[in-house]
Design a protein around this motif. Structure first.
Motif, short mmCIF file in Angstrom:
data_model
loop_
_atom_site.label_atom_id
_atom_site.label_comp_id
_atom_site.label_asym_id
_atom_site.label_seq_id
_atom_site.Cartn_x
_atom_site.Cartn_y
_atom_site.Cartn_z
N ASN A 112 9.50 -0.62 13.43
CA ASN A 112 10.03 -0.64 14.80
C ASN A 112 9.23 -1.61 15.67
N GLN A 113 8.90 -2.77 15.10
CA GLN A 113 8.18 -3.84 15.78
C GLN A 113 6.77 -3.44 16.18
N ARG A 114 6.24 -2.39 15.58
CA ARG A 114 4.86 -1.98 15.84
C ARG A 114 4.05 -2.18 14.57
N GLU A 115 3.00 -2.99 14.66
CA GLU A 115 2.20 -3.31 13.48
C GLU A 115 1.46 -2.08 12.99
N LEU A 116 1.42 -1.91 11.68
CA LEU A 116 0.74 -0.77 11.06
C LEU A 116 -0.61 -1.21 10.52
N TYR A 117 -1.60 -0.35 10.70
CA TYR A 117 -2.95 -0.65 10.26
C TYR A 117 -3.42 0.42 9.29
N ASP A 118 -4.49 0.12 8.60
CA ASP A 118 -5.14 1.10 7.74
C ASP A 118 -5.82 2.11 8.66
N ASP A 119 -5.15 3.24 8.88
CA ASP A 119 -5.59 4.22 9.87
C ASP A 119 -6.65 5.13 9.27
N LYS A 120 -7.90 4.90 9.65
CA LYS A 120 -9.02 5.69 9.10
C LYS A 120 -9.22 7.00 9.86
N LEU A 121 -8.60 7.15 11.05
CA LEU A 121 -8.77 8.37 11.82
C LEU A 121 -7.81 9.46 11.36
N THR A 122 -6.52 9.13 11.29
CA THR A 122 -5.53 10.13 10.91
C THR A 122 -5.15 10.05 9.44
N SER A 123 -5.54 8.98 8.77
CA SER A 123 -5.21 8.77 7.36
C SER A 123 -3.71 8.76 7.11
N LYS A 124 -2.92 8.38 8.13
CA LYS A 124 -1.47 8.33 7.96
C LYS A 124 -1.06 7.16 7.11
N TYR A 125 -1.70 6.01 7.34
CA TYR A 125 -1.36 4.79 6.59
C TYR A 125 -2.59 4.26 5.87
N LYS A 126 -2.37 3.82 4.64
CA LYS A 126 -3.40 3.17 3.85
C LYS A 126 -2.82 1.86 3.31
N ILE A 127 -3.56 0.77 3.50
CA ILE A 127 -3.10 -0.55 3.05
C ILE A 127 -4.09 -1.10 2.03
N PHE A 128 -3.55 -1.53 0.89
CA PHE A 128 -4.36 -2.09 -0.19
C PHE A 128 -3.72 -3.39 -0.65
N GLU A 129 -4.53 -4.41 -0.88
CA GLU A 129 -4.03 -5.73 -1.28
C GLU A 129 -4.66 -6.15 -2.60
N LYS A 130 -3.87 -6.86 -3.41
CA LYS A 130 -4.38 -7.28 -4.72
C LYS A 130 -3.57 -8.47 -5.22
N PHE A 131 -4.13 -9.15 -6.24
CA PHE A 131 -3.43 -10.22 -6.94
C PHE A 131 -2.96 -9.69 -8.29
N ASN A 132 -1.80 -10.17 -8.74
CA ASN A 132 -1.35 -9.88 -10.09
C ASN A 132 -0.60 -11.09 -10.62
N HIS A 133 -0.02 -10.94 -11.80
CA HIS A 133 0.61 -12.10 -12.44
C HIS A 133 1.85 -12.57 -11.67
N ASP A 134 2.41 -11.72 -10.81
CA ASP A 134 3.59 -12.10 -10.03
C ASP A 134 3.26 -12.69 -8.68
N GLY A 135 1.98 -12.69 -8.32
CA GLY A 135 1.59 -13.26 -7.04
C GLY A 135 0.70 -12.32 -6.26
N TYR A 136 0.82 -12.39 -4.95
CA TYR A 136 -0.02 -11.61 -4.04
C TYR A 136 0.77 -10.36 -3.62
N GLU A 137 0.12 -9.20 -3.61
CA GLU A 137 0.81 -7.94 -3.36
C GLU A 137 0.07 -7.12 -2.31
N SER A 138 0.85 -6.51 -1.42
CA SER A 138 0.31 -5.58 -0.43
C SER A 138 0.98 -4.24 -0.61
N LEU A 139 0.17 -3.16 -0.62
CA LEU A 139 0.68 -1.82 -0.84
C LEU A 139 0.43 -0.98 0.42
N LEU A 140 1.49 -0.38 0.95
CA LEU A 140 1.40 0.50 2.12
C LEU A 140 1.67 1.92 1.67
N THR A 141 0.68 2.79 1.81
CA THR A 141 0.83 4.20 1.44
C THR A 141 1.03 5.02 2.71
#
Length: 499
Positions: free
Chosen positions: A163-192
């Motif tokens: 909804n046009q609001r940027e999501l961050y790795d929220d360490k206070l409420t632990s609602k969102y977790k963001i992890f980034e990695k490389f693999n054979h298909d390219g660059y990947e970002s994971l939003l939990t």
């Protein structure tokens, strides 16, 4: 003869001075990128043209490192001169990229013996989303990870938003977790998204931002939307408590049953005929509205339906929920059972009311007020009739639970009582309340009213506790002092009798 030669040389030099500079001007033709893009796709062929009006001058192309680009046509990038007819006034000097790469980006220079011109080249390997699902499903209460995988050069920066609001790795409420990695298909970002709720349903956007630092304004932004659907059992908005439906005799009544659920639920309507027996209405008597989110049962209000209980049941694969509706004959409304001053201002008062749940709905609420000569003595009924005025309260648009009594005098005490009205008449007057306006003006924002109301309630509670403590301390010291005097008097009397 010698002077004649001098004149010819002077005329020639004057001609070069006047017309030579204009005739030797450099010009670089702007780059036309393909398909309306603002960059050159990696792997494309491109030729940049530099023109000079003097065929005899030497012209060179310099790369971003200020090295001369050679004329070797076997190279991937080379310069060359297009052969023009002898009658042509200009001579084009070309810079050709047979297969452009991202590192070719930069500022290139076309220079002659007298001047130089520059042009910027932007080359990008545009980001491409690969193996990124467009829709995901998860049951309520679980955690789920959204994946966004992309290829491109320069390496894109991936940004998650909802909804046009940027999501961050929220360490206070632990609602969102963001992890980034490389693999054979390219660059990947994971939003939990942890412990998902129905409010977490919606469209999540993964935005890829590419910036080529070799050239200003050489960037590209692309995005992909991923829809997250949360599966959950039907839930009635406002809870499953019994709802009262008011109607006049012979009115056509629409009972709307609406829940939030995913997948979409099926609806059934029942009539309680007694002895725990439910009569189910046929589906043709139930009308589905607003994309099957509302199931409407239409009845006629009469002696057979008044006071009866009707039940709506909504169910999907994850569960079932039901809600009862009771049809009540519409009558005169009731006065509010509790009255709260939410905010006192200079020229108005804002109230909040509590009503009996079984009271008929009302159209307006009125206030009768009179100046308070003695705030400790309630006015008699005859005094209300002689020296009072009646005003319709205004409903605050941003909060239907608050009502405004306007056009009052500043720093003035009033007695006020309230009644409601609908088509069946007026309710009785409520008990009178002593209220007063303030001396200074303050804003009437509903949020400020709610916040100040809470603050005032807390402050009042603390003040009452403080008064109780103060009273308790005063009582204790008073009793202690009186007891001391009594003991002292008793001792004095005993001594005098002994003497």
């Amino acid at each position: 003869m010698k002077w004649f030669i001098y004149v010819i040389v002077l005329v020639y030099m004057f001609y070069r001075a006047v017309y030579g500079a204009e005739g030797n001007a450099l010009e670089i033709i702007p780059i036309s990128y393909p398909d309306g893009l603002n960059y050159l796709p990696s792997g494309s062929r491109l030729t940049i043209t530099c023109k000079l009006n003097n065929r005899n001058q030497k012209v060179e192309w310099l790369d971003p490192e200020k090295e001369v680009v050679t004329h070797n046509t076997t190279n991937r990038v080379y310069s060359h001169r297009r052969i023009a007819p002898s009658s042509a006034k200009t001579s084009p000097f070309l810079l050709t990229f047979t297969r452009a790469v991202v590192d070719d980006s930069g500022v290139y220079t076309c220079q002659s013996e007298r001047e130089k011109k520059e042009i910027s080249l932007c080359v990008l390997d545009a980001a491409r989303f690969v193996d990124t699902p467009r829709e995901e499903f998860v049951d309520k209460g679980r955690s789920f990870t959204l994946s966004c995988r992309v290829r491109g050069d320069p390496q894109p920066v991936l940004i998650w938003s909802k909804n046009q609001r940027e999501l961050y790795d929220d360490k206070l409420t632990s609602k969102y977790k963001i992890f980034e990695k490389f693999n054979h298909d390219g660059y990947e970002s994971l939003l939990t998204v942890t412990s998902v709720t129905p409010e977490d349903s919606g469209s999540y956007t993964c935005t890829a931002v590419q910036e080529n630092v070799l050239v200003d304004d050489c960037s590209l932004v692309d995005s992909i939307n991923i829809t997250l659907q949360v599966n959950y059992a039907p839930e009635f908005e406002g809870g499953s408590d019994t709802s009262m439906i008011f109607a006049n005799y012979n009115d056509t009544v629409n009972m709307d049953c609406s829940v939030s659920a995913f997948p979409k639920p099926t609806y059934k309507w029942f009539h309680d005929v007694g002895d725990s027996t439910l009569f189910q209405y046929p589906s043709k008597q139930i009308k589905l509205l607003e994309d099957e989110t509302i199931a409407r049962l239409t009845l006629v209000a009469d002696s057979l339906s008044f006071g009866q209980k009707f039940t709506c049941k909504a169910a999907n694969d994850l569960g079932e929920s039901h809600k009862d509706f009771v049809l009540v004959k519409l009558g005169r409304p009731e006065a509010p059972v509790e009255v709260y001053v939410a905010k006192a201002l200079q020229s108005e008062l804002i109230f909040n009311f509590t009503f009996n749940e079984e009271s008929s709905p009302f159209d307006i609420i009125q206030a009768q007020l009179k100046f308070s000569g003695d705030p400790d003595r309630r006015p008699r009924e005859t005094e209300w009739r002689r020296g009072s005025r009646t005003v319709d309260l205004e409903v605050l648009e941003d909060n239907a639970g608050l009502y405004k009594l306007p056009k009052l005098e500043a720093e003035t005490k009033y007695w006020v009582r309230f009644r409601t009205k609908n088509d069946h008449g007026y309710s009785p007057w409520s008990d009178p309340h002593s209220v007063s306006t303030r001396a200074d003006e303050e804003p009437t924002s509903t949020e400020e009213v709610a916040e100040e109301t809470t603050t005032e309630e807390v402050a009042k509670a603390e003040e009452e506790i403080g008064e109780e403590d103060s009273l308790s301390d005063g009582t204790f010291y008073g009793i202690f002092f009186a007891g001391g005097i009594f003991v002292l008097a008793f001792v004095c009397m005993f001594v005098m009798r002994m003497v």
